[in-house]
Design a protein around this motif. Structure first.
Motif, mmCIF file in Angstrom:
data_model
loop_
_atom_site.group_PDB
_atom_site.id
_atom_site.type_symbol
_atom_site.label_atom_id
_atom_site.label_comp_id
_atom_site.label_asym_id
_atom_site.label_seq_id
_atom_site.Cartn_x
_atom_site.Cartn_y
_atom_site.Cartn_z
ATOM 1 N N GLY A 86 63.569 -7.541 25.583
ATOM 2 C CA GLY A 86 65.013 -7.733 25.610
ATOM 3 C C GLY A 86 65.650 -6.814 26.629
ATOM 4 N N PRO A 87 66.945 -6.543 26.503
ATOM 5 C CA PRO A 87 67.638 -5.727 27.494
ATOM 6 C C PRO A 87 67.209 -4.265 27.466
ATOM 7 C CG PRO A 87 69.183 -6.641 25.881
ATOM 8 C CD PRO A 87 67.827 -7.088 25.493
ATOM 9 N N LEU A 88 67.014 -3.714 28.670
ATOM 10 C CA LEU A 88 66.710 -2.290 28.839
ATOM 11 C C LEU A 88 67.709 -1.711 29.817
ATOM 12 C CD1 LEU A 88 62.815 -2.205 29.261
ATOM 13 C CD2 LEU A 88 64.140 -1.642 27.221
ATOM 14 N N THR A 89 68.279 -0.553 29.477
ATOM 15 C CA THR A 89 69.245 0.113 30.351
ATOM 16 C C THR A 89 68.590 1.334 30.970
ATOM 17 O OG1 THR A 89 71.077 -0.649 28.987
ATOM 18 C CG2 THR A 89 71.521 1.208 30.450
ATOM 19 N N ILE A 90 68.736 1.468 32.291
ATOM 20 C CA ILE A 90 68.169 2.603 33.017
ATOM 21 C C ILE A 90 69.019 3.839 32.759
ATOM 22 C CG2 ILE A 90 67.623 3.562 35.293
ATOM 23 C CD1 ILE A 90 67.069 0.688 36.238
ATOM 24 N N MET A 91 68.389 4.882 32.193
ATOM 25 C CA MET A 91 69.068 6.140 31.901
ATOM 26 C C MET A 91 68.882 7.159 33.023
ATOM 27 S SD MET A 91 70.580 5.445 29.178
ATOM 28 C CE MET A 91 71.251 7.049 28.856
ATOM 29 N N SER A 92 67.704 7.164 33.626
ATOM 30 C CA SER A 92 67.482 8.042 34.775
ATOM 31 C C SER A 92 66.483 7.382 35.712
ATOM 32 C CB SER A 92 66.989 9.432 34.345
ATOM 33 O OG SER A 92 65.661 9.371 33.880
ATOM 34 N N LEU A 93 66.536 7.823 36.952
ATOM 35 C CA LEU A 93 65.724 7.235 38.013
ATOM 36 C C LEU A 93 65.414 8.330 39.014
ATOM 37 C CD1 LEU A 93 64.849 4.406 39.343
ATOM 38 C CD2 LEU A 93 67.030 4.547 40.516
ATOM 39 N N ARG A 94 64.152 8.451 39.379
ATOM 40 C CA ARG A 94 63.786 9.454 40.378
ATOM 41 C C ARG A 94 62.558 8.968 41.130
ATOM 42 N NH1 ARG A 94 59.625 13.054 38.509
ATOM 43 N NH2 ARG A 94 59.051 12.625 36.344
ATOM 44 N N GLY A 95 62.210 9.692 42.169
ATOM 45 C CA GLY A 95 61.031 9.343 42.953
ATOM 46 C C GLY A 95 61.361 8.434 44.121
ATOM 47 N N GLU A 96 60.323 7.873 44.704
ATOM 48 C CA GLU A 96 60.477 7.025 45.879
ATOM 49 C C GLU A 96 60.973 5.636 45.510
ATOM 50 O OE1 GLU A 96 57.018 6.964 48.358
ATOM 51 O OE2 GLU A 96 56.573 9.056 47.931
ATOM 52 N N ARG A 97 61.688 5.016 46.419
ATOM 53 C CA ARG A 97 62.239 3.682 46.207
ATOM 54 C C ARG A 97 61.127 2.650 45.977
ATOM 55 N NH1 ARG A 97 63.639 -0.679 49.659
ATOM 56 N NH2 ARG A 97 65.312 -1.900 48.772
ATOM 57 N N THR A 98 59.968 2.844 46.606
ATOM 58 C CA THR A 98 58.874 1.886 46.495
ATOM 59 C C THR A 98 58.086 2.020 45.194
ATOM 60 O OG1 THR A 98 57.420 3.380 47.706
ATOM 61 C CG2 THR A 98 58.588 1.685 48.988
ATOM 62 N N SER A 99 58.257 3.134 44.492
ATOM 63 C CA SER A 99 57.547 3.347 43.228
ATOM 64 C C SER A 99 58.336 4.314 42.357
ATOM 65 C CB SER A 99 56.141 3.876 43.501
ATOM 66 O OG SER A 99 55.413 3.972 42.309
ATOM 67 N N PRO A 100 59.547 3.908 41.942
ATOM 68 C CA PRO A 100 60.395 4.833 41.185
ATOM 69 C C PRO A 100 59.862 5.124 39.788
ATOM 70 C CG PRO A 100 61.388 2.662 41.241
ATOM 71 C CD PRO A 100 60.180 2.605 42.140
#
Length: 162
Positions: free
Chosen positions: A41-55
């Motif tokens: 079902g729906p998942l909300t992104i809480m944090s994001l880091r790292g490279e754009r090609t493999s976050p």
């Protein structure tokens, strides 16, 4: 729904996962975005880091490695209308699959069965009536016209260039 990424597996012990993007839309994966997760079902992104090609992504409600492991290999999707808006006039792969492929003279080469990414170039996988496949790079020198409404792509295969 269109696939925009695939969750590869947990990263660390705090519920983060490594994600493989499958989109050219630069800001598709960003904090606050909600994506549909296959079978979850729906998942909300809480944090994001790292490279754009493999976050490395942390989704709301998934704060442990065991919880994140349940997301392994699942696809993240968006509604096709949202994907079209984000593409801003570009073609979606889903729009090209099924189109007839012809030469400028009208000779049929088959139908687009799939697209693949080869480095920086998208490649049409075209299958003819006999089942034989030909790969055609999406380069201006090869693809001369795309008529989604008319159901056809006009191409000049590379081996015909002089």
């Amino acid at each position: 729904m269109l696939v925009v990424a695939q969750i590869r597996g947990p990263h660390g012990v705090r519920g983060e996962v490594r994600v493989e993007p499958r989109t050219d839309v630069a800001d598709r994966l960003r904090v606050g975005v909600t994506l549909d997760c296959e079978g979850v079902g729906p998942l909300t992104i809480m944090s994001l880091r790292g490279e754009r090609t493999s976050p490395i992504v942390l989704f709301q409600g998934y704060t442990t490695r065991p919880a994140a492991d349940g997301l392994r290999d699942r696809f993240l999707r968006v509604p096709i209308d949202e994907a079209r808006r984000a593409a801003k006039g570009a073609y979606l792969w889903a729009d090209l699959v099924g189109l007839a492929v012809r030469t400028p003279e009208g000779a049929s080469l088959g139908v687009v069965r799939d697209l693949i990414r080869a480095g920086e170039t998208d490649v049409l996988v075209v299958r003819d009536d006999s089942g034989a496949e030909v790969l055609l790079p999406m380069l201006a020198s090869v693809v001369r016209e795309i008529d989604v409404a008319g159901g056809a792509i006009i191409v000049v295969p590379q081996e015909e260039h002089r």
